[in-house]
Motif scaffolding. Sequence first.
Motif, PDB file in Angstrom:
ATOM      1  N   LYS A   3       7.918   5.671   0.975  1.00 44.48           N
ATOM      2  CA  LYS A   3       7.225   4.703   1.806  1.00 44.48           C
ATOM      3  C   LYS A   3       5.893   5.567   2.340  1.00 44.48           C
ATOM      4  CE  LYS A   3      10.712   1.646   3.188  1.00 44.48           C
ATOM      5  NZ  LYS A   3      11.639   1.021   4.261  1.00 44.48           N
ATOM      6  N   LYS A  61       0.834  -1.257  -0.145  1.00 43.47           N
ATOM      7  CA  LYS A  61       0.038  -0.063   0.112  1.00 43.47           C
ATOM      8  C   LYS A  61       1.020   1.361   0.092  1.00 43.47           C
ATOM      9  CE  LYS A  61      -3.998  -1.955   2.310  1.00 43.47           C
ATOM     10  NZ  LYS A  61      -4.917  -2.068   3.349  1.00 43.47           N
ATOM     11  N   LEU A  62       2.114   0.878  -0.219  1.00 44.15           N
ATOM     12  CA  LEU A  62       2.897   2.359  -0.253  1.00 44.15           C
ATOM     13  C   LEU A  62       2.780   3.113  -1.564  1.00 44.15           C
ATOM     14  CD1 LEU A  62       6.320   0.691   1.144  1.00 44.15           C
ATOM     15  CD2 LEU A  62       4.491   1.656   2.341  1.00 44.15           C
ATOM     16  N   PRO A  63       3.170   4.407  -1.556  1.00 39.97           N
ATOM     17  CA  PRO A  63       3.194   5.080  -0.527  1.00 39.97           C
ATOM     18  C   PRO A  63       2.030   5.542   0.360  1.00 39.97           C
ATOM     19  CG  PRO A  63       3.159   6.710  -2.486  1.00 39.97           C
ATOM     20  CD  PRO A  63       3.186   5.121  -2.804  1.00 39.97           C
ATOM     21  N   VAL A  64       2.288   5.510   1.763  1.00 40.75           N
ATOM     22  CA  VAL A  64       1.053   5.817   2.673  1.00 40.75           C
ATOM     23  C   VAL A  64       0.838   7.571   2.916  1.00 40.75           C
ATOM     24  CG1 VAL A  64       0.271   5.416   5.000  1.00 40.75           C
ATOM     25  CG2 VAL A  64       1.334   3.698   3.677  1.00 40.75           C
ATOM     26  N   ILE A  65      -0.125   7.788   2.881  1.00 44.02           N
ATOM     27  CA  ILE A  65      -0.297   9.323   3.179  1.00 44.02           C
ATOM     28  C   ILE A  65      -0.844   9.579   4.716  1.00 44.02           C
ATOM     29  CG2 ILE A  65      -1.622  11.532   2.444  1.00 44.02           C
ATOM     30  CD1 ILE A  65      -2.144  10.002  -0.193  1.00 44.02           C
ATOM     31  N   MET A 111       1.162  12.397  -7.262  1.00 47.28           N
ATOM     32  CA  MET A 111       0.886  11.092  -6.846  1.00 47.28           C
ATOM     33  C   MET A 111      -0.152  10.230  -7.797  1.00 47.28           C
ATOM     34  SD  MET A 111       0.914  11.258  -2.680  1.00 47.28           S
ATOM     35  CE  MET A 111       0.754   9.204  -2.592  1.00 47.28           C
ATOM     36  N   ASN A 140      -4.394   4.923  -0.065  1.00 45.32           N
ATOM     37  CA  ASN A 140      -3.340   5.113   0.229  1.00 45.32           C
ATOM     38  C   ASN A 140      -3.331   5.892   1.700  1.00 45.32           C
ATOM     39  OD1 ASN A 140      -2.915   5.268  -2.865  1.00 45.32           O
ATOM     40  ND2 ASN A 140      -1.081   4.662  -2.072  1.00 45.32           N
ATOM     41  N   LEU A 144      -6.757   8.182  -4.483  1.00 41.27           N
ATOM     42  CA  LEU A 144      -5.701   7.933  -3.323  1.00 41.27           C
ATOM     43  C   LEU A 144      -6.162   7.589  -1.954  1.00 41.27           C
ATOM     44  CD1 LEU A 144      -3.358  11.210  -4.249  1.00 41.27           C
ATOM     45  CD2 LEU A 144      -3.139   8.746  -4.931  1.00 41.27           C
ATOM     46  N   GLN A 168       1.211   9.077 -10.701  1.00 36.63           N
ATOM     47  CA  GLN A 168       2.486   7.930 -10.093  1.00 36.63           C
ATOM     48  C   GLN A 168       3.908   8.487 -10.505  1.00 36.63           C
ATOM     49  OE1 GLN A 168       1.057   4.076 -12.164  1.00 36.63           O
ATOM     50  NE2 GLN A 168      -0.577   3.916 -10.671  1.00 36.63           N
TER      51      GLN A 168
END
Length: 455
Positions: free
Chosen positions: A275, A117-121, A266, A142, A139, A269
Amino acid sequence: MGCINCIKRCPTQAIRVRNKKAQINSKFCIDCGECIRVCPHHAKHAIYDTMEDLKQFEYTVALPAPSLYSQFNNLDDVNIVLNALLLMGFDDVFEVSAAAELVSEATREYLSKNPDKLPVISTACPSVVRLIRVRFPNLIPNLLPLNPPVEVAAILAVRRAMEKTGLPREKIGIIFISPCPSKVTYARAPLGTDHSEVDKVLAIKDVYPRLLSCMKAVGEEPPEIGTSGKIGVSWGRSGGEASGLFTEDYLAADGIENVIRVLEDMEDQKFTNLKFVELNACNGGCVGGVLTVENPYVAEVKLKRLRKYMPVARSHMESEGEELVRWTSMVQYEPVFHLGDTMMESFARLNQVERLLKKFPGLDCGSCGAPTCKALAEDIVRGEAAESDCIYFLRDNVHKLTKEVARLAADIEEGDGDSYSKFRAMTSYIVRISDEMNQLDRKEGRNQNDDKGTD
């Protein structure tokens, strides 16, 4: 004043100026406070609670945000602030920065267990979560499914207060001292949980003057009641949350315009090998909230100086800690920008918008009260505005009507056709011209007011 500073800077185009008054559409608003920050006339104010509201509780617990410590000069011990809060009238204090250390620990664990699930917000800033919910639905997966530190602190404070006093929950007041209006909205309409344990929210700028006088009454060696270290206190500034994850694979951005730019990248992509993404709607992080008193960049320096001699962390997750930190409900997409209830209706209205845009000049001047020509076209399609709201469209219309009146007058003089019927037609045209000219005068009067201000 009828100026348009706020409508130009609102990140979700939630504001319209109608009859010289700015109106906020609550469906679009993400409570970032940008309109308060940019208004030169101080026409907007955040809604929050007052000290008088605390009287309804028998026992009150203060939850100071980490950014509160950055508001004072030469502060070298957070215990001075914490004991001053007790002197102000609070019965107990629970640091939000202590809860932040628990969230940092839970985040490190989540990152290690969910590499897919990266990157995590980060979900610490409610305005960012609301922005993603209405504008960047792709998003949502995320988002870090953990409660923000203020909620974790409130849950722990309630438990401790009930054990200490034996009072029922309704007689205990959990009071958050907030740097921004976003946290006020979170307490009343939380995300990720059905109900927030925060009862009231005070503004730092209201607490600050009272706290200053109480801090002078605190001795040189105040009792040790602080329970947080560097990691927790660092959450008050941009990059502080990410620094507590012990990884270099992170991105930190602050300021709502920069946040939007990062989220757009984001979605495309453009970021690889990241991360964690920490986003703060306010410049500089929470120290830049509109309910603070200190310059955000000066406050950031003060916070760095304060944490210099603090331990790394003093609060750690217990066995039931994961239960406190985890979301109980997922954030859902809010399609507030859709033009219709169905896809077919949305496409039909989108075609109407495109046709209207061809009529408008495309200057995005804001004189109509909407931020852009497209926003005005969408308002017209929704039935919330009219084509004549556009000054340029209205002026062109007036010119056309004037030419038509001149032509009719010439026909009457030449005696062509039924002069009486043409006279009546000309009269109706004159009435229409008069009405539209009055509208034009009103709009131009608003623009003259703009010239007197800073817009």
